[in-house]
Motif scaffolding. Structure first.
Motif, PDB file in Angstrom:
ATOM      1  N   UNK A  50      45.622   7.129   6.784  1.00 18.84           N
ATOM      2  CA  UNK A  50      44.628   6.076   6.993  1.00 18.84           C
ATOM      3  C   UNK A  50      44.665   5.062   5.857  1.00 18.84           C
ATOM      4  N   UNK A  51      44.872   5.521   4.645  1.00 19.36           N
ATOM      5  CA  UNK A  51      45.013   4.611   3.502  1.00 19.36           C
ATOM      6  C   UNK A  51      46.194   3.661   3.697  1.00 19.36           C
ATOM      7  N   UNK A  52      47.325   4.218   4.129  1.00 26.69           N
ATOM      8  CA  UNK A  52      48.505   3.377   4.358  1.00 26.69           C
ATOM      9  C   UNK A  52      48.257   2.381   5.483  1.00 26.69           C
ATOM     10  N   UNK A  53      47.603   2.826   6.545  1.00 24.45           N
ATOM     11  CA  UNK A  53      47.288   1.954   7.675  1.00 24.45           C
ATOM     12  C   UNK A  53      46.354   0.825   7.241  1.00 24.45           C
ATOM     13  N   UNK A  54      45.319   1.165   6.480  1.00 23.02           N
ATOM     14  CA  UNK A  54      44.373   0.147   6.009  1.00 23.02           C
ATOM     15  C   UNK A  54      45.055  -0.844   5.076  1.00 23.02           C
ATOM     16  N   UNK A  55      45.930  -0.335   4.225  1.00 19.91           N
ATOM     17  CA  UNK A  55      46.664  -1.233   3.320  1.00 19.91           C
ATOM     18  C   UNK A  55      47.467  -2.249   4.121  1.00 19.91           C
ATOM     19  N   UNK A  56      48.139  -1.795   5.149  1.00 20.43           N
ATOM     20  CA  UNK A  56      48.930  -2.668   6.009  1.00 20.43           C
ATOM     21  C   UNK A  56      48.021  -3.690   6.694  1.00 20.43           C
ATOM     22  N   UNK A  57      46.926  -3.231   7.256  1.00 19.12           N
ATOM     23  CA  UNK A  57      46.015  -4.137   7.962  1.00 19.12           C
ATOM     24  C   UNK A  57      45.357  -5.135   7.020  1.00 19.12           C
ATOM     25  N   UNK A  58      45.035  -4.710   5.810  1.00 21.85           N
ATOM     26  CA  UNK A  58      44.457  -5.636   4.828  1.00 21.85           C
ATOM     27  C   UNK A  58      45.471  -6.706   4.432  1.00 21.85           C
ATOM     28  N   UNK A  59      46.712  -6.317   4.288  1.00 23.27           N
ATOM     29  CA  UNK A  59      47.750  -7.275   3.955  1.00 23.27           C
ATOM     30  C   UNK A  59      47.912  -8.304   5.073  1.00 23.27           C
ATOM     31  N   UNK A  60      47.943  -7.816   6.302  1.00 21.65           N
ATOM     32  CA  UNK A  60      48.029  -8.732   7.445  1.00 21.65           C
ATOM     33  C   UNK A  60      46.825  -9.669   7.472  1.00 21.65           C
ATOM     34  N   UNK A  61      45.649  -9.135   7.216  1.00 22.59           N
ATOM     35  CA  UNK A  61      44.425  -9.934   7.233  1.00 22.59           C
ATOM     36  C   UNK A  61      44.459 -11.015   6.168  1.00 22.59           C
ATOM     37  N   UNK A  62      44.981 -10.692   5.008  1.00 22.11           N
ATOM     38  CA  UNK A  62      45.033 -11.674   3.924  1.00 22.11           C
ATOM     39  C   UNK A  62      45.842 -12.900   4.339  1.00 22.11           C
ATOM     40  N   UNK A  63      46.963 -12.689   4.986  1.00 24.90           N
ATOM     41  CA  UNK A  63      47.778 -13.818   5.431  1.00 24.90           C
ATOM     42  C   UNK A  63      47.122 -14.556   6.591  1.00 24.90           C
ATOM     43  N   UNK A  64      46.596 -13.801   7.545  1.00 22.11           N
ATOM     44  CA  UNK A  64      45.984 -14.426   8.724  1.00 22.11           C
ATOM     45  C   UNK A  64      44.712 -15.191   8.359  1.00 22.11           C
ATOM     46  N   UNK A  65      43.910 -14.635   7.472  1.00 22.78           N
ATOM     47  CA  UNK A  65      42.700 -15.331   7.030  1.00 22.78           C
ATOM     48  C   UNK A  65      43.054 -16.632   6.313  1.00 22.78           C
ATOM     49  N   UNK A  66      44.067 -16.552   5.477  1.00 21.99           N
ATOM     50  CA  UNK A  66      44.501 -17.730   4.740  1.00 21.99           C
ATOM     51  C   UNK A  66      44.991 -18.849   5.644  1.00 21.99           C
ATOM     52  N   UNK A  67      45.583 -18.476   6.768  1.00 22.85           N
ATOM     53  CA  UNK A  67      46.097 -19.456   7.723  1.00 22.85           C
ATOM     54  C   UNK A  67      45.077 -19.822   8.796  1.00 22.85           C
ATOM     55  N   UNK A  68      43.900 -19.200   8.738  1.00 22.32           N
ATOM     56  CA  UNK A  68      42.877 -19.488   9.743  1.00 22.32           C
ATOM     57  C   UNK A  68      43.148 -18.857  11.101  1.00 22.32           C
ATOM     58  N   UNK A  69      43.991 -17.810  11.121  1.00 24.19           N
ATOM     59  CA  UNK A  69      44.347 -17.151  12.384  1.00 24.19           C
ATOM     60  C   UNK A  69      43.615 -15.829  12.609  1.00 24.19           C
ATOM     61  N   UNK A  70      42.700 -15.477  11.735  1.00 27.49           N
ATOM     62  CA  UNK A  70      42.012 -14.184  11.848  1.00 27.49           C
ATOM     63  C   UNK A  70      40.681 -14.415  12.541  1.00 27.49           C
ATOM     64  N   UNK A  71      40.536 -13.822  13.706  1.00 31.17           N
ATOM     65  CA  UNK A  71      39.349 -14.059  14.522  1.00 31.17           C
ATOM     66  C   UNK A  71      38.169 -13.210  14.042  1.00 31.17           C
ATOM     67  N   UNK A  72      36.965 -13.566  14.472  1.00 28.71           N
ATOM     68  CA  UNK A  72      35.810 -12.711  14.157  1.00 28.71           C
ATOM     69  C   UNK A  72      35.999 -11.276  14.657  1.00 28.71           C
ATOM     70  N   UNK A  73      36.644 -11.124  15.801  1.00 28.66           N
ATOM     71  CA  UNK A  73      36.902  -9.770  16.330  1.00 28.66           C
ATOM     72  C   UNK A  73      37.825  -9.001  15.395  1.00 28.66           C
ATOM     73  N   UNK A  74      38.851  -9.666  14.867  1.00 29.28           N
ATOM     74  CA  UNK A  74      39.745  -9.013  13.902  1.00 29.28           C
ATOM     75  C   UNK A  74      38.961  -8.572  12.664  1.00 29.28           C
ATOM     76  N   UNK A  75      38.093  -9.447  12.186  1.00 28.79           N
ATOM     77  CA  UNK A  75      37.277  -9.112  11.006  1.00 28.79           C
ATOM     78  C   UNK A  75      36.444  -7.868  11.260  1.00 28.79           C
ATOM     79  N   UNK A  76      35.825  -7.801  12.417  1.00 27.20           N
ATOM     80  CA  UNK A  76      34.989  -6.632  12.743  1.00 27.20           C
ATOM     81  C   UNK A  76      35.821  -5.366  12.865  1.00 27.20           C
ATOM     82  N   UNK A  77      37.004  -5.477  13.479  1.00 32.63           N
ATOM     83  CA  UNK A  77      37.875  -4.301  13.623  1.00 32.63           C
ATOM     84  C   UNK A  77      38.295  -3.772  12.251  1.00 32.63           C
ATOM     85  N   UNK A  78      38.691  -4.681  11.367  1.00 36.56           N
ATOM     86  CA  UNK A  78      39.099  -4.248  10.031  1.00 36.56           C
ATOM     87  C   UNK A  78      37.918  -3.673   9.266  1.00 36.56           C
ATOM     88  N   UNK A  79      36.768  -4.291   9.388  1.00 33.92           N
ATOM     89  CA  UNK A  79      35.568  -3.767   8.719  1.00 33.92           C
ATOM     90  C   UNK A  79      35.262  -2.354   9.200  1.00 33.92           C
TER      91      UNK A  79
END
Length: 88
Positions: free
Chosen positions: A12-41
């Motif tokens: 789960x730690x490895x999975x979260x690390x991967x998802x957080x990394x993806x989120x960092x790029x997507x958030x920076x580009x404005x491609x991370x939706x509110x649904x994505x934010x909730x799923x990661x949270x």
């Protein structure tokens, strides 16, 4: 080598690390939706709960169950003996 009870937490730690990394790029580009934010949270909340369970299990485990790997970190922080103390 992983301890069997800790394998799900490690995965789960490895999975979260991967998802957080993806989120960092997507958030920076404005491609991370509110649904994505909730799923990661939700995933991070699950990770927090699993880590708390691991901590509790480790605190309540008898000392003799500690493996050499778990105690190896203790010796890594100590200094080697000096020549006067019998070191080389």
């Amino acid at each position: 080598m992983l301890n069997a009870p800790n394998e799900p937490a490690a995965a789960l730690l490895r999975q979260c690390r991967w998802h957080c990394s993806e989120a960092a790029f997507a958030l920076g580009d404005g491609r991370y939706t509110p649904a994505h934010c909730r799923e990661l949270a939700d995933e991070l909340i699950e990770l927090a709960a699993v880590l708390r369970q691991c901590a509790t299990a480790h605190e309540t485990a008898p000392a003799e169950e500690l493996t050499a790997e778990e105690t190896a970190g203790d010796t890594a922080t100590t200094r080697p003996p000096t020549t006067a103390e019998g070191g080389t």
